[in-house]
Structure formats: structure tokens, C-alpha cells
Design a protein around this motif. Structure first.
Motif, PDB file in Angstrom:
ATOM      1  N   MET A  61       0.846  -1.193   0.000  1.00 44.83           N
ATOM      2  CA  MET A  61       0.000   0.000   0.000  1.00 44.83           C
ATOM      3  C   MET A  61       0.882   1.243   0.000  1.00 44.83           C
ATOM      4  O   MET A  61       0.869   2.041   0.942  1.00 44.83           O
ATOM      5  N   GLU A  64      -0.310   4.937   1.050  1.00 42.19           N
ATOM      6  CA  GLU A  64      -1.138   5.090   2.245  1.00 42.19           C
ATOM      7  C   GLU A  64      -0.333   5.626   3.424  1.00 42.19           C
ATOM      8  O   GLU A  64       0.497   4.919   3.994  1.00 42.19           O
ATOM      9  N   GLU A  66      -1.307   6.011   6.332  1.00 38.21           N
ATOM     10  CA  GLU A  66      -1.639   5.260   7.539  1.00 38.21           C
ATOM     11  C   GLU A  66      -0.705   4.066   7.736  1.00 38.21           C
ATOM     12  O   GLU A  66      -0.307   3.767   8.855  1.00 38.21           O
ATOM     13  N   THR A  67      -0.361   3.384   6.653  1.00 36.68           N
ATOM     14  CA  THR A  67       0.537   2.237   6.800  1.00 36.68           C
ATOM     15  C   THR A  67       1.945   2.689   7.144  1.00 36.68           C
ATOM     16  O   THR A  67       2.633   2.045   7.938  1.00 36.68           O
TER      17      THR A  67
END
Length: 130
Positions: A61, A64, A66-67
Motif C-alpha cells: 500500500m 497510504e 496510515e501504513t
């Protein structure tokens, strides 16, 4: 617990469901750092597995934030592991930890990921429609 529920209710919109690996990675890290039984407070195997899953998520990902943030959190937490416990096994509060025992390479990697995450988040915000 009520404070957490109130915070969840005050969020601006529905949370996106986490990818399957993300649901597992952070709990693994948490369990790795809070072993309830055994000789050691920290389970090295679970911590390593959580970080492995976090790295895999970042690969899968790429865009992203968030990751990236999740992996940064795990690396920064892991970097302090050698200083988190006293020789007798008791927890050492963050303010009292010997920072010379922190893993500098993990700290640097975690900081780099945080900066990368913030750059991507800013870029996304700039491209988002008003």
C-alpha cells in the motif's frame, strides 16, 4: 473506556476498514510488548512478526500514509525495547530510560517514515477538492 467511546463518536466520518494485515500487525506488537506469562515481559517473536507485517503493508500500500505511520510507530516502539525493562524485569518509564540503549537505526528509520508519511498526507490534502 467512556472517553474512548466519546472520542470515537466525535470523529468526522466513518473510519475506513483496516486491511487484513493491519488488523493483525499492531495487536501482535502489543501482545509482544505485554506478555502476561513467562520469564520475559517482551515476546521478541511477536514483535518481529508485527514489524514484518508492517513492512509488507507498506510495500503493498505504497500511497497510504496510515501504513507508513503504523510501521513508524512499531519501529519507534521497538527501538526502545532494550531500555524498557530493568535487570530485575520491572518496566522502566520512558522518562527514566537510558536512551543510549535505544536502537538508533530503528529510531532513524521510524523518523524517516514519519517524515515520508507527513509529506504524502500534505500532498494528498493539497490535491483534494475544497
Amino acid at each position: 473506556m467512556e472517553t474512548r467511546r466519546a472520542a470515537c463518536r466525535s470523529r468526522p466520518g466513518p473510519a475506513r476498514p483496516a486491511p487484513r494485515g493491519a488488523r493483525r500487525g499492531l495487536p501482535d506488537l502489543h501482545r509482544g510488548h505485554t506478555a502476561r506469562a513467562g520469564e520475559h515481559l517482551v515476546r521478541d517473536d511477536l514483535c518481529a512478526e508485527a514489524i514484518r507485517l508492517g513492512r509488507l503493508l507498506v510495500e503493498l500500500m505504497l500511497d497510504e500514509p496510515e501504513t507508513l505511520g503504523l510501521l513508524a510507530l512499531m519501529l519507534l516502539t521497538e527501538s526502545r525495547r532494550p531500555a524498557r525493562t530493568a535487570p530485575d524485569g520491572d518496566l522502566v518509564p520512558l522518562a527514566e530510560q537510558d536512551r543510549s540503549r535505544w536502537d538508533r537505526a530503528l529510531v532513524a528509520e521510524g523518523h524517516a517514515l514519519v517524515r515520508r508519511c507527513l509529506r504524502r498526507a500534505r500532498r494528498r490534502a493539497a490535491l483534494a477538492p475544497p
